[in-house]
Write an enzyme that holds these catalytic residues in place. Structure first.
Site, mmCIF file in Angstrom:
data_model
loop_
_atom_site.group_PDB
_atom_site.id
_atom_site.type_symbol
_atom_site.label_atom_id
_atom_site.label_comp_id
_atom_site.label_asym_id
_atom_site.label_seq_id
_atom_site.Cartn_x
_atom_site.Cartn_y
_atom_site.Cartn_z
ATOM 1 N N GLU A 219 -28.031 70.471 -113.410
ATOM 2 C CA GLU A 219 -26.757 69.746 -113.537
ATOM 3 C C GLU A 219 -25.735 70.719 -114.094
ATOM 4 O O GLU A 219 -25.722 70.993 -115.295
ATOM 5 C CB GLU A 219 -26.940 68.532 -114.472
ATOM 6 N N CYS A 253 -17.916 68.782 -118.095
ATOM 7 C CA CYS A 253 -18.215 69.337 -116.768
ATOM 8 C C CYS A 253 -17.316 68.773 -115.687
ATOM 9 O O CYS A 253 -17.036 69.455 -114.705
ATOM 10 C CB CYS A 253 -19.677 69.070 -116.418
HETATM 11 P P1 NAD Z 1 -25.243 75.862 -123.763
HETATM 12 O O1 NAD Z 1 -24.704 77.192 -124.151
HETATM 13 O O2 NAD Z 1 -25.536 74.850 -124.795
HETATM 14 O O3 NAD Z 1 -26.521 76.139 -122.850
HETATM 15 C C1 NAD Z 1 -27.264 75.094 -122.247
HETATM 16 C C2 NAD Z 1 -28.718 75.235 -122.624
HETATM 17 O O4 NAD Z 1 -29.228 76.471 -122.105
HETATM 18 C C3 NAD Z 1 -28.958 75.266 -124.127
HETATM 19 O O5 NAD Z 1 -29.983 74.370 -124.467
HETATM 20 C C4 NAD Z 1 -29.349 76.707 -124.393
HETATM 21 O O6 NAD Z 1 -30.244 76.842 -125.458
HETATM 22 C C5 NAD Z 1 -30.002 77.098 -123.098
HETATM 23 N N1 NAD Z 1 -29.988 78.559 -122.927
HETATM 24 C C6 NAD Z 1 -29.071 79.435 -123.388
HETATM 25 N N2 NAD Z 1 -29.395 80.711 -123.031
HETATM 26 C C7 NAD Z 1 -30.550 80.616 -122.339
HETATM 27 C C8 NAD Z 1 -31.394 81.580 -121.699
HETATM 28 N N3 NAD Z 1 -31.119 82.869 -121.685
HETATM 29 N N4 NAD Z 1 -32.498 81.114 -121.072
HETATM 30 C C9 NAD Z 1 -32.774 79.792 -121.047
HETATM 31 N N5 NAD Z 1 -32.008 78.840 -121.631
HETATM 32 C C10 NAD Z 1 -30.921 79.247 -122.273
HETATM 33 O O7 NAD Z 1 -24.267 75.104 -122.788
HETATM 34 P P2 NAD Z 1 -23.316 75.675 -121.647
HETATM 35 O O8 NAD Z 1 -24.132 76.254 -120.554
HETATM 36 O O9 NAD Z 1 -22.201 76.450 -122.234
HETATM 37 O O10 NAD Z 1 -22.747 74.255 -121.168
HETATM 38 C C11 NAD Z 1 -21.560 74.145 -120.512
HETATM 39 C C12 NAD Z 1 -21.793 74.170 -119.011
HETATM 40 O O11 NAD Z 1 -22.572 73.020 -118.638
HETATM 41 C C13 NAD Z 1 -20.503 74.048 -118.229
HETATM 42 O O12 NAD Z 1 -20.579 74.869 -117.100
HETATM 43 C C14 NAD Z 1 -20.487 72.573 -117.813
HETATM 44 O O13 NAD Z 1 -19.710 72.334 -116.662
HETATM 45 C C15 NAD Z 1 -21.945 72.308 -117.596
HETATM 46 N N6 NAD Z 1 -22.253 70.888 -117.767
HETATM 47 C C16 NAD Z 1 -22.699 70.189 -116.693
HETATM 48 C C17 NAD Z 1 -22.967 68.825 -116.829
HETATM 49 C C18 NAD Z 1 -23.463 67.998 -115.669
HETATM 50 O O14 NAD Z 1 -23.956 66.902 -115.907
HETATM 51 N N7 NAD Z 1 -23.341 68.443 -114.435
HETATM 52 C C19 NAD Z 1 -22.770 68.204 -118.051
HETATM 53 C C20 NAD Z 1 -22.320 68.970 -119.124
HETATM 54 C C21 NAD Z 1 -22.073 70.317 -118.981
#
Ligand code: NAD
Length: 478
Positions: A219, A253
């Site tokens: 997602e 998102c």
């Molecule tokens: P984040 O930085 O919290 O990362 C998400 C998860 O990935 C965390 O649990 C983190 O621990 C894990 N993570 C980080 N580095 C990692 C690695 N190297 N290996 C494995 N896992 C790792 O969140 P984010 O990615 O900054 O979230 C924002 C993004 O999420 C935006 O792009 C947003 O559009 C998207 N988003 C999508 C939805 C949806 O439902 N489609 C909802 C919310 C956010």
């Protein structure tokens, strides 16, 4: 509740997974009564712990209480109760409609849990994006590990305390940590991985999953455009778009990422934004308690740099676009006259900056959208059925919402998913249940069918070839 984030020791992670697998094997999570009780517990968690959760979110990034309750906690309660109510219907084996000759075979689709699953969630809506997939996993009869985001330490620490208080720890547990912990988790085999976050890490998750042939739901986000039709009421469009952009300070998102508006209407739309902004935040948003902060310094600097590099015209007047790096407060900014090579059109903005691109026709707007990766949602403000039809048929996006922002998320009966760069795998209510469910096809051929099946056995008699001949000669419609 202390809400202090303690990372799970890496060496303990395999045992946590193994223990959940052992629980799954006992079959305890398959009982519908048991699943319902656990789902109700999630609703209780959201209701009873609202104060502690709001407090943790305030400490993490000044998320307004109203937004936490409306967009996270109330949503969790609604989804949990609805899922519990519908569970029996969803879990019922299905009998597909089959040709008369196969009725006696008892063709059945059993809904079986995939097993022990992993849910990795992000920081921006950390409660609902963790608990909503968990409701789906429990409804499906799975065991689950939750991996919340280290970017919201108070909330993730709190979740690690609340989950054992409300749920059966032999089946559901939280692993906290950052890259080393998540890397360890991803080395292990899971029966489904449900990841919400950005596309870069999604590729790491999907590659790790591929080693074990583990199915994933990814997602993700992206740049969700807004098309504004010349005939639409610019003031109303501006109010609804600005509301969407100010939620969680644009860190969502499905935030409107950029606007495509007819050139001659750009200034009227900007005036609409000015009016709406003044009504929402009479003293500016910088210190307004109804407006949230930016999650961390990294994102604050990223947004600032993106905005400072933009060649577009920052709308002045009421939009002062003030920033306070100390408290990570970042007022909404509208940037007009942005051209296609601008820094604001490079990557997902994920913050309170809203660029406007002026276009000369609907064709140009459609071409602009289609020249970029598929967004999570396409918004359009128009009452013209031809414009709607063209956007539905000539563009691609996870969802398409007309004449408002976000409201497609309020309808939990609609499937939610990206496409292409915005991800894959459906969720919400029935679709979340399906994500964690394996459809196990079955037939049960009675002995009495032996006569009907006899032609298949070698040596094949001439009658067998006659049957083959009639199967191959069915008329195919023009
Ligand atoms: P984040 O930085 O919290 O990362 C998400 C998860 O990935 C965390 O649990 C983190 O621990 C894990 N993570 C980080 N580095 C990692 C690695 N190297 N290996 C494995 N896992 C790792 O969140 P984010 O990615 O900054 O979230 C924002 C993004 O999420 C935006 O792009 C947003 O559009 C998207 N988003 C999508 C939805 C949806 O439902 N489609 C909802 C919310 C956010």
């Amino acid at each position: 509740m202390s809400g202090i984030l303690t990372y799970t020791p890496v060496e303990e992670i395999p045992k946590i997974r193994d223990d959940l697998r052992a629980t799954f094997k006992t079959g305890v999570t398959r009982s519908l009564e048991w699943r319902k009780r656990q789902i109700y517990q999630i609703a209780r968690l959201a209701q009873n712990e609202a104060e502690a959760i709001c407090d943790a979110m305030t400490r993490d990034f000044a998320k307004p209480r109203f937004e936490v309750i409306v967009a996270e906690l109330a949503g969790v309660v609604k989804i949990a109760l609805k899922s519990a109510e519908k569970l029996e219907e969803w879990a019922q084996p299905e009998r597909p409609d089959v040709p008369d000759s196969q009725r006696s075979w008892n063709p059945t689709i059993y809904k079986v849990p995939k097993g022990t699953v992993l849910i990795i969630s992000p920081w921006n809506y950390p409660v609902i994006l963790t608990l909503q997939p968990l409701v789906g996993a429990i409804a499906a009869g799975c065991c689950a590990v939750l991996k919340p985001s280290e970017a919201v330490p108070h909330l993730s620490g709190l979740l690690a305390e609340l989950v054992p208080k409300y749920l059966d720890t032999s089946a559901y547990c939280v692993i906290n940590g950052a890259v080393p912990e998540t890397t360890k988790i991803l080395e292990l085999q899971w029966d489904h991985i449900f990841y919400t976050g950005n596309g870069r890490i999604a590729r790491i998750v999907a590659s790790a999953a591929a080693k074990h042939l583990t199915p994933c739901s990814l997602e993700l986000g992206g740049k969700s455009p807004v098309v504004v039709d010349a005939a639409y009421d610019m003031e109303l469009a501006a109010k609804r778009i600005l509301w969407g952009k100010c939620n969680n300070a644009g860190q969502i998102c499905v935030a409107p990422d950029y606007i495509l508006v007819p050139r001659q209407k750009q200034d009227e739309l900007v005036r609409g934004f000015e009016k709406a902004y003044k009504t929402f935040f009479p003293n500016g948003a910088l210190d307004d308690a109804h407006y949230g902060g930016i999650v961390n310094d990294f994102h604050f600097k990223r947004l600032s740099a993106m905005l400072d590099r933009s060649q577009g015209e920052k709308v002045g007047g009421v939009f002062e676009g003030r920033r306070d790096p100390e408290r990570r407060r970042f007022e909404p900014v509208i940037v007009k006259g942005v051209d296609e090579n601008d820094s604001l059109l490079d990557e997902e903005i994920f913050g309170p900056v809203l660029p406007i691109v002026a276009v000369d026709s609907l064709d140009e707007a459609i071409g602009f959208i289609n020249a970029r990766p598929h967004p999570l949602v396409l918004y359009a403000f128009t009452e013209d059925p031809t414009v709607k039809e063209r956007l539905i048929n000539e563009t691609q996006s996870g969802g398409i919402a007309f004449n408002d922002t976000f409201q497609h998320l309020a309808v939990a009966e609609l499937p939610f998913s990206g496409i292409g760069e915005s991800g894959y795998g459906y969720q919400f209510l029935r679709y979340s249940f399906d994500a964690f469910t394996h459809l196990r096809s079955s037939v049960d051929i009675p002995k009495s069918e032996e006569n009907n099946l006899s032609l298949r056995y070698p040596p094949h008699k001439p009658e067998a070839y006659q049957v083959l001949g009639s199967a191959m000669n069915i008329r195919i419609p023009e």
